[in-house]
Design a protein around this motif. Structure first.
Motif, PDB file in Angstrom:
ATOM      1  N   SER A 104       0.835  -1.199   0.000  1.00  0.00           N
ATOM      2  CA  SER A 104       0.000   0.000   0.000  1.00  0.00           C
ATOM      3  C   SER A 104       0.871   1.251   0.000  1.00  0.00           C
ATOM      4  O   SER A 104       0.581   2.221  -0.719  1.00  0.00           O
ATOM      5  CB  SER A 104      -0.951  -0.004   1.207  1.00  0.00           C
ATOM      6  OG  SER A 104      -0.235  -0.077   2.428  1.00  0.00           O
ATOM      7  N   TYR A 105       1.943   1.236   0.774  1.00  0.00           N
ATOM      8  CA  TYR A 105       2.850   2.393   0.788  1.00  0.00           C
ATOM      9  C   TYR A 105       3.446   2.617  -0.593  1.00  0.00           C
ATOM     10  O   TYR A 105       3.510   3.750  -1.080  1.00  0.00           O
ATOM     11  CB  TYR A 105       3.971   2.199   1.808  1.00  0.00           C
ATOM     12  CG  TYR A 105       4.959   3.345   1.823  1.00  0.00           C
ATOM     13  CD1 TYR A 105       4.734   4.463   2.607  1.00  0.00           C
ATOM     14  CD2 TYR A 105       6.088   3.328   0.998  1.00  0.00           C
ATOM     15  CE1 TYR A 105       5.614   5.541   2.595  1.00  0.00           C
ATOM     16  CE2 TYR A 105       6.967   4.395   0.976  1.00  0.00           C
ATOM     17  CZ  TYR A 105       6.731   5.490   1.776  1.00  0.00           C
ATOM     18  OH  TYR A 105       7.601   6.553   1.739  1.00  0.00           O
ATOM     19  N   LYS A 107       2.292   1.737  -3.533  1.00  0.00           N
ATOM     20  CA  LYS A 107       1.300   2.225  -4.497  1.00  0.00           C
ATOM     21  C   LYS A 107       1.009   3.709  -4.263  1.00  0.00           C
ATOM     22  O   LYS A 107       0.865   4.483  -5.217  1.00  0.00           O
ATOM     23  CB  LYS A 107       0.014   1.410  -4.394  1.00  0.00           C
ATOM     24  CG  LYS A 107       0.139  -0.045  -4.829  1.00  0.00           C
ATOM     25  CD  LYS A 107       0.413  -0.217  -6.314  1.00  0.00           C
ATOM     26  CE  LYS A 107      -0.783   0.054  -7.161  1.00  0.00           C
ATOM     27  NZ  LYS A 107      -0.563  -0.339  -8.577  1.00  0.00           N
ATOM     28  N   GLU A 108       0.952   4.112  -3.003  1.00  0.00           N
ATOM     29  CA  GLU A 108       0.724   5.527  -2.699  1.00  0.00           C
ATOM     30  C   GLU A 108       1.914   6.377  -3.150  1.00  0.00           C
ATOM     31  O   GLU A 108       1.742   7.498  -3.645  1.00  0.00           O
ATOM     32  CB  GLU A 108       0.465   5.689  -1.199  1.00  0.00           C
ATOM     33  CG  GLU A 108      -0.886   5.128  -0.771  1.00  0.00           C
ATOM     34  CD  GLU A 108      -0.976   4.801   0.706  1.00  0.00           C
ATOM     35  OE1 GLU A 108      -0.024   5.148   1.451  1.00  0.00           O
ATOM     36  OE2 GLU A 108      -1.969   4.179   1.114  1.00  0.00           O
ATOM     37  N   LYS A 111       1.625   6.759  -6.926  1.00  0.00           N
ATOM     38  CA  LYS A 111       0.590   7.744  -7.250  1.00  0.00           C
ATOM     39  C   LYS A 111       1.079   9.162  -6.975  1.00  0.00           C
ATOM     40  O   LYS A 111       0.880  10.081  -7.797  1.00  0.00           O
ATOM     41  CB  LYS A 111      -0.668   7.445  -6.433  1.00  0.00           C
ATOM     42  CG  LYS A 111      -1.847   8.349  -6.726  1.00  0.00           C
ATOM     43  CD  LYS A 111      -3.060   7.917  -5.907  1.00  0.00           C
ATOM     44  CE  LYS A 111      -4.260   8.806  -6.199  1.00  0.00           C
ATOM     45  NZ  LYS A 111      -5.453   8.373  -5.397  1.00  0.00           N
ATOM     46  N   LYS A 112       1.745   9.350  -5.858  1.00  0.00           N
ATOM     47  CA  LYS A 112       2.209  10.678  -5.440  1.00  0.00           C
ATOM     48  C   LYS A 112       3.201  11.266  -6.435  1.00  0.00           C
ATOM     49  O   LYS A 112       3.168  12.475  -6.715  1.00  0.00           O
ATOM     50  CB  LYS A 112       2.851  10.574  -4.054  1.00  0.00           C
ATOM     51  CG  LYS A 112       3.315  11.892  -3.458  1.00  0.00           C
ATOM     52  CD  LYS A 112       3.836  11.666  -2.042  1.00  0.00           C
ATOM     53  CE  LYS A 112       4.289  12.974  -1.394  1.00  0.00           C
ATOM     54  NZ  LYS A 112       4.780  12.752   0.002  1.00  0.00           N
ATOM     55  N   TYR A 120      -5.829   0.997  -8.206  1.00  0.00           N
ATOM     56  CA  TYR A 120      -5.842   0.124  -7.033  1.00  0.00           C
ATOM     57  C   TYR A 120      -6.723   0.681  -5.924  1.00  0.00           C
ATOM     58  O   TYR A 120      -7.086   1.865  -5.922  1.00  0.00           O
ATOM     59  CB  TYR A 120      -4.422  -0.049  -6.492  1.00  0.00           C
ATOM     60  CG  TYR A 120      -3.886   1.216  -5.823  1.00  0.00           C
ATOM     61  CD1 TYR A 120      -3.924   1.364  -4.438  1.00  0.00           C
ATOM     62  CD2 TYR A 120      -3.375   2.272  -6.575  1.00  0.00           C
ATOM     63  CE1 TYR A 120      -3.471   2.515  -3.823  1.00  0.00           C
ATOM     64  CE2 TYR A 120      -2.915   3.429  -5.976  1.00  0.00           C
ATOM     65  CZ  TYR A 120      -2.961   3.547  -4.602  1.00  0.00           C
ATOM     66  OH  TYR A 120      -2.524   4.698  -4.000  1.00  0.00           O
ATOM     67  N   GLU A 121      -7.056  -0.184  -4.961  1.00  0.00           N
ATOM     68  CA  GLU A 121      -7.708   0.196  -3.709  1.00  0.00           C
ATOM     69  C   GLU A 121      -7.029  -0.577  -2.581  1.00  0.00           C
ATOM     70  O   GLU A 121      -6.562  -1.702  -2.781  1.00  0.00           O
ATOM     71  CB  GLU A 121      -9.212  -0.133  -3.730  1.00  0.00           C
ATOM     72  CG  GLU A 121     -10.005   0.600  -4.795  1.00  0.00           C
ATOM     73  CD  GLU A 121     -10.214   2.076  -4.495  1.00  0.00           C
ATOM     74  OE1 GLU A 121      -9.998   2.474  -3.332  1.00  0.00           O
ATOM     75  OE2 GLU A 121     -10.592   2.822  -5.419  1.00  0.00           O
ATOM     76  N   VAL A 122      -7.010   0.030  -1.399  1.00  0.00           N
ATOM     77  CA  VAL A 122      -6.397  -0.598  -0.227  1.00  0.00           C
ATOM     78  C   VAL A 122      -7.489  -0.914   0.795  1.00  0.00           C
ATOM     79  O   VAL A 122      -8.377  -0.086   1.035  1.00  0.00           O
ATOM     80  CB  VAL A 122      -5.335   0.333   0.408  1.00  0.00           C
ATOM     81  CG1 VAL A 122      -4.737  -0.307   1.661  1.00  0.00           C
ATOM     82  CG2 VAL A 122      -4.240   0.664  -0.602  1.00  0.00           C
ATOM     83  N   ASP A 145      -0.282  -6.952   1.746  1.00  0.00           N
ATOM     84  CA  ASP A 145       0.443  -5.692   1.878  1.00  0.00           C
ATOM     85  C   ASP A 145       1.901  -5.882   2.284  1.00  0.00           C
ATOM     86  O   ASP A 145       2.792  -5.213   1.782  1.00  0.00           O
ATOM     87  CB  ASP A 145      -0.255  -4.813   2.923  1.00  0.00           C
ATOM     88  CG  ASP A 145       0.468  -3.489   3.137  1.00  0.00           C
ATOM     89  OD1 ASP A 145       0.521  -2.695   2.184  1.00  0.00           O
ATOM     90  OD2 ASP A 145       1.011  -3.270   4.233  1.00  0.00           O
ATOM     91  N   VAL A 183      -4.058  -5.056  -0.983  1.00  0.00           N
ATOM     92  CA  VAL A 183      -4.206  -4.138  -2.111  1.00  0.00           C
ATOM     93  C   VAL A 183      -4.918  -4.908  -3.220  1.00  0.00           C
ATOM     94  O   VAL A 183      -4.492  -6.001  -3.598  1.00  0.00           O
ATOM     95  CB  VAL A 183      -2.839  -3.641  -2.618  1.00  0.00           C
ATOM     96  CG1 VAL A 183      -3.008  -2.779  -3.868  1.00  0.00           C
ATOM     97  CG2 VAL A 183      -2.120  -2.867  -1.525  1.00  0.00           C
ATOM     98  N   GLU A 185      -5.987  -4.554  -7.091  1.00  0.00           N
ATOM     99  CA  GLU A 185      -5.668  -3.668  -8.200  1.00  0.00           C
ATOM    100  C   GLU A 185      -6.100  -4.225  -9.548  1.00  0.00           C
ATOM    101  O   GLU A 185      -6.327  -5.435  -9.705  1.00  0.00           O
ATOM    102  CB  GLU A 185      -4.179  -3.312  -8.208  1.00  0.00           C
ATOM    103  CG  GLU A 185      -3.223  -4.421  -8.530  1.00  0.00           C
ATOM    104  CD  GLU A 185      -1.774  -3.943  -8.542  1.00  0.00           C
ATOM    105  OE1 GLU A 185      -1.399  -3.068  -7.741  1.00  0.00           O
ATOM    106  OE2 GLU A 185      -1.008  -4.465  -9.360  1.00  0.00           O
TER     107      GLU A 185
END
Length: 416
Positions: A104-105, A107-108, A111-112, A120-122, A145, A183, A185
């Protein structure tokens, strides 16, 4: 010059083999090592896994540099602890290791910083995750995760498969806590590619590409494994794919590493999916892949220790990593029954003529003989000017390596 190499897999045997070729290196202690590092040139196994005990060992033995092979000690902060003790260590700090330690970290992070990746969704609640898969598009990818030894990814073709994966991860807890957060996705249809790279926090140098064969059976069928073989370079990684990777994934990752303030002198591995609509990042690893390392390092002409030294000194921008104009095929010889139950303790025999082409993983030295000690027991390498020549060499070498109830795929290097 004395080095300490942390780890016990085929990756570590390959790293030790390659670094031992450096005239600058006199001794490599491998902690805890395996049957391959027990007999490798300049190497000596030491039975230590505890980080604090490794620090004591490094100080007492005047270790010049510690190289961390696997992801688990990196995620636990081995780099931070070694540096706090005044010791030189190659590997990202605990913050940077989150790029692999938490899906999850990562993927964030992607995205950032605009890294091209799947939607994706967490989820941290099992009921919410189950509700989501009631109406999502299929196939769908469900990932644990945390660290799950390369086995925490399920590609689900149906809702029933998705429900089974979520329940096994979040309720049955088959990954001992690593699947309590998942996660989910978008499934990307394409060809996977692995690009191992080295960074000093200012520059990233990609190594030669590779293609892993994950499934246990020929034709890419059956359950996922830690990897049953590799071809390098990956024939699907064209110049256009490499350019897209460098622009949309690698450069933006470096921007993120710098913006987040990671102390990242180490390996960053990019797991890619090459699709009709472009090249996407599936995941980061913060260490070399296994079995990719065995093929990639067999093609490296440069002195790996000198490359690592350049990273430690933040001078990667001043060097070039050179590669042989060859193809490498790596065939994994596994214990029958893997990735399920299997028997350990069988005698391994390796003809002396191919010893330099064999990297041991799930093997131990006991009473002066090599014995099987894991599911993926060893890798056999074959190099050649073409994929066909490399495949022929690899499978010919494989005939000279024996242990009871061994199993291997017969289609490694066949890319369709």
């Amino acid at each position: 010059m004395k080095l300490l190499l942390v780890g016990a897999g085929g990756r570590e045997h390959a790293i030790a083999w390659k670094i031992a070729k450096s005239p600058k290196v006199d001794k490599i202690f491998v902690a805890p090592g395996n049957g391959g590092t027990a007999i490798e040139n300049k190497c000596e196994n030491v039975d230590i896994t505890d980080i604090d005990e490794l620090i004591v060992f490094a100080k007492e033995n005047e270790i010049y540099l510690t190289i961390v092979g696997p992801e688990d000690p990196l995620a636990k902060g081995i780099t931070d602890k070694f540096k706090a003790a005044g010791l030189r260590v190659f590997g990202p700090d605990k913050a940077g290791a989150q790029l692999e330690g938490s899906k999850s970290y990562s993927k964030e992070f992607m995205k950032k910083y605009g890294v091209k990746t799947a939607a994706y969704e967490v989820f941290t609640e099992v009921n919410t995750a189950l509700l989501y898969v009631e109406n999502c598009a299929y196939p769908v990818v469900i990932k644990a995760d945390g660290l799950a030894a390369g086995k925490g990814v399920a590609i689900c073709e149906t809702k029933d498969q998705a429900i089974e994966a979520i329940n096994s991860y979040m309720i049955d807890d088959i990954f001992n806590g690593a699947g309590q957060k998942v996660v989910i996705e978008e499934f990307l249809d394409g060809v996977e590619a692995s690009i191992l790279s080295i960074t000093d926090g200012k520059t990233i140098i990609p190594f030669i590409s590779a293609k892993d064969h994950k499934q246990i059976f020929d034709g890419g069928k059956g359950p996922n494994t830690g990897g049953m073989g590799v071809v390098a370079p990956n024939p699907y990684v064209t110049n256009a794919v490499m350019k897209e990777f460098e622009d949309n994934i690698m450069a933006k990752t470096l921007t993120g590493i710098q913006a987040e303030g990671f102390d990242f002198k180490g390996i960053i591995f990019f797991g890619l999916m090459i699709c009709e609509k472009g090249t996407y990042l599936l995941e980061y690893n913060v260490r070399m892949g296994d079995p990719e390392t065995q093929s990639v390092l067999s093609l490296m002409e440069s002195d790996l220790f000198e490359v690592i030294e350049a990273a430690m000194d933040e001078k990667l921008s001043e060097i070039t990593v050179n590669w042989k104009d060859e193809v490498s095929v790596n065939v994994v010889l596994a214990s029958e029954g893997y990735p399920g139950e299997f028997v350990k303790g069988y005698l391994i025999t390796i003809d002396q003529s191919v010893q330099d082409n064999v990297f041991l993983a799930g093997a131990k030295m006991e009473g002066g003989v090599l014995l099987t000690n894991g599911g993926r027991v060893l890798s056999v390498i074959g190099n050649g000017k073409t994929i066909e020549e490399a495949r022929e060499t690899a499978y010919r070498n494989l005939d000279l390596v024996k242990f009871k109830d061994s199993y291997f795929r017969k289609d490694i290097g066949i890319c369709k």
